[in-house]
Write a protein that holds these residues in place. Structure first.
Motif, short mmCIF file in Angstrom:
data_model
loop_
_atom_site.label_atom_id
_atom_site.label_comp_id
_atom_site.label_asym_id
_atom_site.label_seq_id
_atom_site.Cartn_x
_atom_site.Cartn_y
_atom_site.Cartn_z
N GLN A 1 12.08 9.87 -1.83
CA GLN A 1 13.06 8.84 -1.50
C GLN A 1 14.42 9.15 -2.12
N PRO A 2 15.09 10.21 -1.66
CA PRO A 2 16.35 10.60 -2.28
C PRO A 2 17.53 9.72 -1.90
N TRP A 3 17.36 8.81 -0.93
CA TRP A 3 18.48 8.03 -0.44
C TRP A 3 18.90 6.94 -1.42
N ARG A 4 20.21 6.68 -1.40
CA ARG A 4 20.80 5.63 -2.22
C ARG A 4 21.80 4.86 -1.37
N PHE A 5 21.82 3.55 -1.50
CA PHE A 5 22.70 2.69 -0.71
C PHE A 5 23.57 1.85 -1.63
N GLU B 1 0.81 -1.22 0.00
CA GLU B 1 0.00 0.00 0.00
C GLU B 1 0.84 1.27 0.00
N PHE B 2 2.16 1.15 0.17
CA PHE B 2 3.04 2.31 0.16
C PHE B 2 3.42 2.64 -1.28
N ASN B 3 3.39 3.92 -1.62
CA ASN B 3 3.82 4.36 -2.94
C ASN B 3 5.31 4.69 -2.85
N ARG B 4 6.16 3.67 -3.02
CA ARG B 4 7.59 3.84 -2.85
C ARG B 4 8.35 3.22 -4.01
N VAL C 1 13.66 0.81 5.46
CA VAL C 1 14.18 2.07 4.90
C VAL C 1 13.43 2.41 3.62
N ARG C 2 13.13 1.40 2.83
CA ARG C 2 12.41 1.61 1.57
C ARG C 2 11.04 2.24 1.81
N ILE C 3 10.36 1.82 2.87
CA ILE C 3 9.01 2.34 3.11
C ILE C 3 9.00 3.54 4.07
N ALA C 4 10.19 4.02 4.48
CA ALA C 4 10.26 5.19 5.36
C ALA C 4 9.67 6.41 4.65
N GLY D 1 18.00 11.70 7.29
CA GLY D 1 17.95 11.42 8.72
C GLY D 1 16.86 10.42 9.06
N ILE D 2 15.71 10.57 8.45
CA ILE D 2 14.60 9.62 8.67
C ILE D 2 15.01 8.23 8.19
N ALA D 3 15.63 8.16 7.01
CA ALA D 3 16.06 6.88 6.47
C ALA D 3 17.11 6.23 7.37
#
Length: 161
Positions: A82-86, A38-41, A72-75, A117-119
């Motif tokens: 979702q600007p984070w990259r790992f 249900e998350f739009n990620r 982290v994906r659904i954060a 920070g949230i991620a």
């Protein structure tokens, strides 16, 4: 429940400026998601270089990255960007963010830092859940093309929560 209209916000009350308004009550419809679907990620493949994470995953004694990166994906993030990259570099996890263009930087730059920070908080909780503590290093380091370095994560073994 009957909705009560909110009173107009005042410019100042008791010498304090208006900052935020909170709503209280019971919603007429369910508000909570019951499934990650249900998350739009973005997908994990879009936010992580999964093959490069093998060294970090093995060193930390973690299960497959799809398991510990899912929280982290659904954060949440500003505008669901979702600007984070790992990516992995041996026993370290490199955390970056998408580079913003000149037009987006003034509007999204600070929000993206909050998003990171949230991620990282979600990552820390996920690693703890899998029995590993995270150590964050915010020294700038080389980052993959199209990203800006935000943190390096190393781990230490702990008891699972």
């Amino acid at each position: 429940a009957k909705a009560v209209p909110a009173a107009p916000a005042k410019a100042a009350m008791h010498g304090l400026d208006y900052v935020i308004m909170l709503a209280f009550g019971r919603p007429a419809v369910p508000l909570h998601r019951t499934s990650p679907a249900e998350f739009n990620r973005r997908s994990l493949a879009e936010i992580a270089d999964l093959p490069s994470l093998s060294g970090f995953t093995a060193a930390a004694g973690l299960p497959d990255p799809t398991v510990w990166l899912e929280p982290v994906r659904i954060a949440p993030s500003a505008t669901n960007s979702q600007p984070w990259r790992f990516s992995g570099s041996g026993e370290s996890l490199l955390v970056g963010r998408e580079r913003l263009g000149l037009l987006k930087e003034p509007f999204m730059g600070r929000m993206n830092q909050v998003d990171i920070g949230i991620a990282l908080c979600h990552l820390d909780l996920s690693l703890a859940h899998h029995g590993t503590s995270a150590v964050f290093d915010f020294t700038k380091s080389p980052a993959p093309d199209g990203t800006e370095s935000m943190a390096i994560v190393r781990t230490g073994k702990e008891a699972a929560c």
